[in-house]
Design a protein around this motif. Structure first.
Motif, short mmCIF file in Angstrom:
data_model
loop_
_atom_site.label_atom_id
_atom_site.label_comp_id
_atom_site.label_asym_id
_atom_site.label_seq_id
_atom_site.Cartn_x
_atom_site.Cartn_y
_atom_site.Cartn_z
N SER A 93 0.83 -1.19 0.00
CA SER A 93 0.00 0.00 0.00
C SER A 93 0.87 1.25 0.00
O SER A 93 0.59 2.22 -0.69
N ASP A 108 -13.04 7.81 -3.58
CA ASP A 108 -13.97 7.17 -4.51
C ASP A 108 -14.35 8.12 -5.64
O ASP A 108 -14.44 7.72 -6.81
N ASN A 150 -11.53 8.45 -8.02
CA ASN A 150 -11.50 7.27 -8.86
C ASN A 150 -12.53 7.36 -9.99
O ASN A 150 -12.23 7.04 -11.16
N LEU A 210 -5.67 7.31 -10.53
CA LEU A 210 -6.25 6.01 -10.20
C LEU A 210 -5.31 5.20 -9.31
O LEU A 210 -5.74 4.56 -8.34
N SER A 211 -4.03 5.21 -9.64
CA SER A 211 -3.06 4.50 -8.82
C SER A 211 -2.96 5.11 -7.43
O SER A 211 -2.92 4.41 -6.42
N ASN A 262 -6.37 4.62 -5.31
CA ASN A 262 -6.49 3.23 -4.86
C ASN A 262 -5.40 2.88 -3.85
O ASN A 262 -5.62 2.09 -2.93
N ASP A 314 -6.49 4.25 -0.54
CA ASP A 314 -7.60 3.42 -0.07
C ASP A 314 -7.06 2.13 0.54
O ASP A 314 -7.48 1.70 1.62
N LYS A 340 -10.67 -5.56 1.16
CA LYS A 340 -10.69 -4.26 0.48
C LYS A 340 -9.27 -3.77 0.20
O LYS A 340 -8.99 -3.20 -0.85
N SER A 372 -7.87 -3.05 -3.59
CA SER A 372 -7.36 -1.72 -3.94
C SER A 372 -5.89 -1.77 -4.31
O SER A 372 -5.43 -1.03 -5.19
N ARG A 409 -5.62 -3.00 -7.91
CA ARG A 409 -6.00 -1.94 -8.85
C ARG A 409 -4.89 -0.88 -8.95
O ARG A 409 -4.55 -0.42 -10.04
N SER A 410 -4.35 -0.52 -7.81
CA SER A 410 -3.32 0.51 -7.82
C SER A 410 -2.07 0.06 -8.56
O SER A 410 -1.47 0.83 -9.32
#
Length: 425
Positions: free
Chosen positions: A12, A137, A140, A160-161, A164, A167, A179, A183, A186-187
């Motif tokens: 993260s 959100d 995004n 977006l990276s 996410n 998040d 979650k 995330s 996606r990131s």
């Protein structure tokens, strides 16, 4: 299990490609990461990064991230954000939102401001979680719209990276593993796409710098995770640090965050505190009302035996806590009060004041649950020794009992406390 949760937090951490990223925690984080089954592997699969900057053939018209006028306009807002003047910063971010209601940047910046209200508390407060997730959100949603309209809109992938990644970071702190894993995946996917614009701006280079460093650091320090990290891209720690320095010098939105990571990496991971010191000093002096920067600087001053400066900064921290300044709370107070207790005891030989500051350190630690080690144990151990010297055996027994209960059984503090309690049954 703890090491795998640590990995998720680091993943993260690596995904925070934002204009003004989080500083991460106040001290070396606890090894508290867990794995979420096979989802951990899926979060890092099929990511291919190289170290070659790319200059894409794309139209950057309308990209706010590269707009010099926007940078000039937001310079004061970014300064206010890092100096914990949240209201002033958010006023400017809302102004940007009124003019660009369908662009992710203002929502992301508002979310980032919210993030900085959470982070200084060592993630203890949850009162801002809902609004933070709502802003990310929304960022995004508008980023996805931009990417759908133009698949070569790397700015959209950047946000977006980033959104996410943030998040995932907070969900990991909240132990929302599913979650956080989704995330993170996606990131990482969007990071792969956004890095194609590295040659356009150092803002895009920031994420790759972190990947280059940590892709090597993680398996070096967590060898049991090497099978999982086969899915990671190959890294280069030296290159990562060089890239961070480049971003620190040349970036606009990410400059300060690059310095924050340099400071943390040099001290926590590379054990080069003397190299981290000037970085911390520069941040604390430029942003004197940032509680995180001040406490980290005070910590390095203490480590480097710069006791006069450590005392000045520590007193400043406690004064700001007493006046209720934003971003100054128990974690900062725990640092500052311990340093002052130590200085009162060993520099000024004022044992009454030393006891008072050590006790304040304990109160700060207990008020936000930071009682598993560090300054909390040192303060209890110091008070126990002072009580023993004053022939107050009951007080010494009480403080040593806390050390035995909380300290690692292999630590010097535990062994000393155990021996004293055994001797004074």
């Amino acid at each position: 299990m703890p090491a795998l949760f640590r990995l998720l937090r680091l993943l993260s951490l690596l995904l925070l490609l934002s204009p003004v990223l989080q500083s991460y925690a106040q001290q070396t984080p606890a090894d508290t990461t867990r794995r979420r089954g096979a989802g951990q592997n899926s979060a890092i699969r099929n990511v291919e990064l190289s170290n070659v900057d790319v200059l894409p053939n794309t139209d950057t018209k309308g990209w706010l991230l590269l707009d010099k006028d926007i940078q000039l306009e937001l310079d004061g807002a970014v300064q206010n954000l890092y100096n914990f003047k949240y209201d002033k910063a958010e006023k400017q971010f809302r102004s940007l939102r009124r003019r660009y209601p369908h662009h992710p940047m203002p929502y992301f910046l508002l979310g980032l401001s919210t993030w900085w209200k959470i982070m200084p508390t060592n993630f203890q407060t949850k009162q801002y979680d809902k609004i933070f997730y709502a802003y990310m959100d929304t960022a995004n949603t508008y980023s996805e719209q931009l990417a759908k309209a133009d698949p070569k809109n790397y700015e959209a992938y950047f946000f977006l990276s980033a959104a996410n990644g943030f998040d995932a970071r907070l969900n990991a702190e909240r132990h929302n593993w599913r979650k956080a894993t989704v995330s993170s995946k996606r990131s990482l996917n969007y990071l792969q796409k956004s890095r194609e614009a590295n040659g356009l701006s150092p803002e895009f280079l920031f994420g790759e710098a972190l990947f280059n460093y940590y892709a090597v650091w993680i398996p070096e320090n967590y060898p049991l995770l090497k099978p999982v990290l086969l899915f990671f891209p190959k890294g280069d720690k030296k290159l990562g640090l060089d890239q961070l320095r480049t971003v620190a010098t040349n970036g606009f939105y990410t400059s300060v965050e690059a310095k924050v990571f340099l400071m943390r990496i040099l001290h926590n991971e590379e054990h080069q505190t003397s190299a981290a010191f000037p970085v911390a000093q520069g941040l604390a002096r430029k942003y004197p009302d940032n509680g995180y920067f001040e406490r980290f600087y005070a910590y390095l001053c203490f480590d480097q035996a710069q006791f006069t400066e450590c005392e000045r900064v520590s007193r400043d921290i406690l004064e700001k806590i007493n006046t209720g300044m934003p971003g100054y709370e128990a974690s900062s107070g725990r640092y500052a009060s311990y340093f002052l207790g130590y200085l009162m005891q060993f520099k000024y030989k004022d044992l009454a004041k030393a006891k008072d500051f050590y006790q304040r350190c304990i109160v700060f630690a207990e008020s936000n649950g930071e009682t598993e080690g560090g300054f909390y144990l040192f303060a209890n151990a110091s008070l126990a020794k002072l009580a023993d010297q004053a022939n107050d055996k009951e007080a010494a027994r009480r403080y040593y009992a806390v050390v035995v209960d909380k300290a690692d059984h292999k630590s010097t503090q535990y062994k000393e406390a155990k021996a004293w309690l055994k001797k004074h049954k």
